[in-house]
Design an enzyme around this catalytic site. Structure first.
Site, short mmCIF file in Angstrom:
data_model
loop_
_atom_site.label_atom_id
_atom_site.label_comp_id
_atom_site.label_asym_id
_atom_site.label_seq_id
_atom_site.Cartn_x
_atom_site.Cartn_y
_atom_site.Cartn_z
CE LYS A 148 -93.44 -53.83 -52.50
NZ LYS A 148 -92.26 -53.45 -52.24
CG ASP B 165 -84.89 -48.82 -51.49
OD1 ASP B 165 -85.81 -48.66 -50.52
OD2 ASP B 165 -86.11 -49.63 -52.04
CB CYS C 4 -71.69 -43.13 -35.40
SG CYS C 4 -72.45 -42.40 -33.34
CB CYS D 60 -83.23 -52.32 -55.92
SG CYS D 60 -83.02 -52.83 -54.38
ZN LIG Z 1 -74.45 -41.59 -33.30
#
Ligand SMILES: [Zn+2]
Length: 243
Positions: free
Chosen positions: A81, A125, A171, A183
């Site tokens: 790709k 993904d 976080c 997918c």
């Molecule tokens: Zn962080």
């Protein structure tokens, strides 16, 4: 800039102008993943004249990609790709330098490509890769623009690793968290990944012209109900990335 006429319709915008176009042209951007998100993101950044695009993907074009990955043709099946996209985008905008990296991600790839990059686009993904890219961007202090789309839902993260007090992907999500839907199982629609990939390109251009907010953001997009939720991400004191 070798051809001002090519970029005339964006240079005329006050937020960009000739100074902004120079910033865009002088920038090097790393795009990881040349699938449904990477195709539109890379295309719009190439069109906008980003001086250097580094395209990273180890995968080959498959028939089931073509409904949403418009840079590829039936005659490209089985080809890498990153190579095909590099050919198409060089053809699309010969002004810029597009480089193909047909490789799996590891620290040596990050160490080679991230220093000096203006932004990294995560167009992959899966969760492990996203955590690895987030950690590498934190280490090299490079802003990260993450896209995700599954079914008819899209998500976008703008993580300002270049700033001292901005939150990050880790976080928000715990590495021990639930496994992502793939997918292959949940399906994905071309226009939905297209919108998120185009949005990644938009946020990248804002960063390049120094028009972004001084903080991290997470957006959830539900095209079916035409709703967008967005919030700022402060650094989590418990996040190991900021330790
Ligand atoms: Zn962080």
């Amino acid at each position: 800039m070798t051809d001002a006429a090519r970029y005339a319709r964006q240079i005329v915008m006050p937020a960009i102008g000739e100074a902004g176009q120079r910033l865009i042209g002088d920038s090097r951007v790393v795009i990881i993943g040349l699938g449904g998100l990477g195709n539109p993101a890379a295309t719009y950044l190439a069109g906008a004249g980003v001086g250097t695009l580094e395209l990273v993907d180890h995968d080959a074009v498959a028939l089931s990609n073509l409904h949403r990955q418009f840079l590829f043709r039936d005659t490209d099946l089985g080809r890498p790709k990153a190579e095909v996209a590099t050919e198409r985008l060089t053809d699309y905008n010969p002004d810029i330098d597009v480089r193909a990296h047909v490789t799996r991600l590891d620290e040596s790839v990050f160490d080679a490509l991230l220093p000096g990059a203006a932004a990294v686009l995560d167009c992959t993904d899966n969760f492990p890769t996203r955590f690895a890219i987030n950690a590498a961007c934190a280490r090299h202090r490079v802003p990260l623009i993450l896209g995700a789309a599954i079914g008819v839902q899209g998500q976008l993260g703008i993580f300002r690793h270049d700033l001292p007090s901005a939150g990050c992907y880790r976080c928000l999500f715990d590495e021990t968290g639930e496994a992502a839907e793939a997918c292959e199982d949940a399906g994905v629609l071309g226009p939905v990944v297209g919108m998120i990939g185009a949005w990644q390109a938009f946020e990248t251009l804002r960063l390049l012209i120094e028009d972004g907010e001084a903080g991290s953001r997470w957006l959830h997009f539900a095209p079916e109900t035409r709703t967008i939720r967005a919030h700022e991400i402060p650094p989590d004191p418990a996040c190991p990335i900021h330790a």
